[in-house]
Design a protein around this motif. Structure first.
Motif, PDB file in Angstrom:
ATOM      1  N   GLN A  77       0.818  -1.148  -0.079  1.00  0.00           N
ATOM      2  CA  GLN A  77       0.136  -0.172   0.014  1.00  0.00           C
ATOM      3  C   GLN A  77       0.860   1.184   0.092  1.00  0.00           C
ATOM      4  O   GLN A  77       0.479   2.233  -0.602  1.00  0.00           O
ATOM      5  N   VAL A  78       1.989   1.284   0.701  1.00  0.00           N
ATOM      6  CA  VAL A  78       2.892   2.200   0.824  1.00  0.00           C
ATOM      7  C   VAL A  78       3.591   2.575  -0.588  1.00  0.00           C
ATOM      8  O   VAL A  78       3.728   3.690  -0.908  1.00  0.00           O
ATOM      9  N   ALA A  79       3.924   1.415  -1.436  1.00  0.00           N
ATOM     10  CA  ALA A  79       4.360   1.692  -2.597  1.00  0.00           C
ATOM     11  C   ALA A  79       3.455   2.488  -3.584  1.00  0.00           C
ATOM     12  O   ALA A  79       3.778   3.060  -4.425  1.00  0.00           O
ATOM     13  N   VAL A  80       2.083   2.229  -3.512  1.00  0.00           N
ATOM     14  CA  VAL A  80       1.109   3.045  -4.011  1.00  0.00           C
ATOM     15  C   VAL A  80       0.701   4.240  -3.760  1.00  0.00           C
ATOM     16  O   VAL A  80       0.669   5.376  -4.435  1.00  0.00           O
ATOM     17  N   SER A  81       0.462   4.470  -2.287  1.00  0.00           N
ATOM     18  CA  SER A  81       0.100   5.638  -1.677  1.00  0.00           C
ATOM     19  C   SER A  81       1.142   6.609  -1.449  1.00  0.00           C
ATOM     20  O   SER A  81       1.121   8.009  -1.457  1.00  0.00           O
ATOM     21  N   ASN A  82       2.438   6.155  -1.407  1.00  0.00           N
ATOM     22  CA  ASN A  82       3.674   7.195  -1.183  1.00  0.00           C
ATOM     23  C   ASN A  82       3.671   7.867   0.006  1.00  0.00           C
ATOM     24  O   ASN A  82       4.362   9.020   0.360  1.00  0.00           O
ATOM     25  N   GLU A  83       2.930   7.339   1.170  1.00  0.00           N
ATOM     26  CA  GLU A  83       2.921   7.930   2.168  1.00  0.00           C
ATOM     27  C   GLU A  83       3.057   6.878   3.545  1.00  0.00           C
ATOM     28  O   GLU A  83       3.247   5.692   3.331  1.00  0.00           O
ATOM     29  N   ASN A  84       3.462   7.440   4.722  1.00  0.00           N
ATOM     30  CA  ASN A  84       3.550   6.667   5.790  1.00  0.00           C
ATOM     31  C   ASN A  84       2.369   5.795   6.221  1.00  0.00           C
ATOM     32  O   ASN A  84       1.303   6.411   6.066  1.00  0.00           O
ATOM     33  N   PHE A  85       2.803   4.749   6.792  1.00  0.00           N
ATOM     34  CA  PHE A  85       1.536   4.128   7.144  1.00  0.00           C
ATOM     35  C   PHE A  85       2.118   3.560   8.513  1.00  0.00           C
ATOM     36  O   PHE A  85       2.835   2.532   8.466  1.00  0.00           O
ATOM     37  N   VAL A  86       1.308   3.797   9.423  1.00  0.00           N
ATOM     38  CA  VAL A  86       1.512   3.428  10.741  1.00  0.00           C
ATOM     39  C   VAL A  86       0.239   2.463  11.121  1.00  0.00           C
ATOM     40  O   VAL A  86      -0.778   2.957  11.082  1.00  0.00           O
ATOM     41  N   VAL A  87       0.545   1.358  11.534  1.00  0.00           N
ATOM     42  CA  VAL A  87      -0.723   0.300  12.050  1.00  0.00           C
ATOM     43  C   VAL A  87      -0.346   0.045  13.574  1.00  0.00           C
ATOM     44  O   VAL A  87       0.537  -0.851  13.688  1.00  0.00           O
ATOM     45  N   GLN A  88      -0.897   0.555  14.394  1.00  0.00           N
ATOM     46  CA  GLN A  88      -0.701   0.188  15.638  1.00  0.00           C
ATOM     47  C   GLN A  88      -1.384  -0.921  16.081  1.00  0.00           C
ATOM     48  O   GLN A  88      -1.085  -1.791  17.248  1.00  0.00           O
ATOM     49  N   ASP A  89      -2.483  -1.658  15.472  1.00  0.00           N
ATOM     50  CA  ASP A  89      -2.774  -2.950  15.738  1.00  0.00           C
ATOM     51  C   ASP A  89      -3.325  -3.770  14.380  1.00  0.00           C
ATOM     52  O   ASP A  89      -4.047  -3.474  13.603  1.00  0.00           O
ATOM     53  N   VAL A  90      -2.392  -4.736  13.735  1.00  0.00           N
ATOM     54  CA  VAL A  90      -2.492  -5.144  12.595  1.00  0.00           C
ATOM     55  C   VAL A  90      -3.895  -5.913  12.470  1.00  0.00           C
ATOM     56  O   VAL A  90      -4.372  -6.148  11.307  1.00  0.00           O
ATOM     57  N   SER A  91      -4.560  -6.388  13.558  1.00  0.00           N
ATOM     58  CA  SER A  91      -5.655  -7.175  13.585  1.00  0.00           C
ATOM     59  C   SER A  91      -6.977  -6.332  13.143  1.00  0.00           C
ATOM     60  O   SER A  91      -7.841  -6.753  12.689  1.00  0.00           O
ATOM     61  N   GLU A  92      -6.669  -5.032  13.149  1.00  0.00           N
ATOM     62  CA  GLU A  92      -7.778  -3.907  12.770  1.00  0.00           C
ATOM     63  C   GLU A  92      -7.502  -3.729  11.116  1.00  0.00           C
ATOM     64  O   GLU A  92      -8.198  -2.864  10.627  1.00  0.00           O
ATOM     65  N   GLN A  93      -6.471  -4.385  10.400  1.00  0.00           N
ATOM     66  CA  GLN A  93      -6.256  -4.059   9.009  1.00  0.00           C
ATOM     67  C   GLN A  93      -6.915  -5.194   8.245  1.00  0.00           C
ATOM     68  O   GLN A  93      -6.218  -6.353   8.211  1.00  0.00           O
TER      69      GLN A  93
END
Length: 150
Positions: A77-93
């Motif tokens: 997703q970062v390769a497409v969005s070009n933005e930082n991605f912080v996921v504090q809980d991967v179970s919510e993704q």
């Protein structure tokens, strides 16, 4: 987290007269040893002209995810969005590629060279909600440094 000390030590690694691969590995090893909740640290880079990322240097348990298609998982997703991605809980993704049952959170910061997203640094943590603004500041700093020698 002492940002100034961490940045200074990253500067030392980057200025060493070693190969690109050695510098990337030293950065991974350093971060994994200095920040207790950085349980996996690695770099992914665009795989030639393909719409995928390829694993480069890392510190942590081996992963099956050596190739990640653009758009898939946090890294993709970062390769497409070009933005930082912080996921504090991967179970919510919904769009998360599990790297192991221990991983609870992830932060991915893109690396830009001449305005193009050429790769990223990826951090997995076995702790839920560990990342702060300081993590983003540090990892953005590292990505800018890496962009200068990659």
């Amino acid at each position: 987290m002492n940002l100034q000390e961490l940045k200074s030590n990253i500067d030392t690694i980057v200025s060493n007269k070693t190969s690109t691969e050695e510098k990337l590995q030293q950065i991974c090893d350093y971060l994994a040893s200095e920040i207790s909740y950085y349980d996996w640290v690695g770099f992914y880079f665009k795989n030639g002209d393909k719409k995928e990322l390829k694993l480069a240097q890392f510190n942590g348990e081996p992963t099956d995810h050596t190739i990640i298609p653009f758009g898939k998982g946090i890294c993709g997703q970062v390769a497409v969005s070009n933005e930082n991605f912080v996921v504090q809980d991967v179970s919510e993704q919904d769009n998360y590629i599990s790297c192991g049952w221990k991983v609870k959170s992830e932060i991915v910061i893109p690396i830009f060279v001449d305005g193009e997203n050429i790769g990223q640094i990826d951090i997995d943590s076995h702790t839920v909600n560990p990342f702060t603004e300081n993590d983003e500041v540090l990892l953005e700093y590292i990505c800018k440094k890496v962009a200068n020698f990659i």
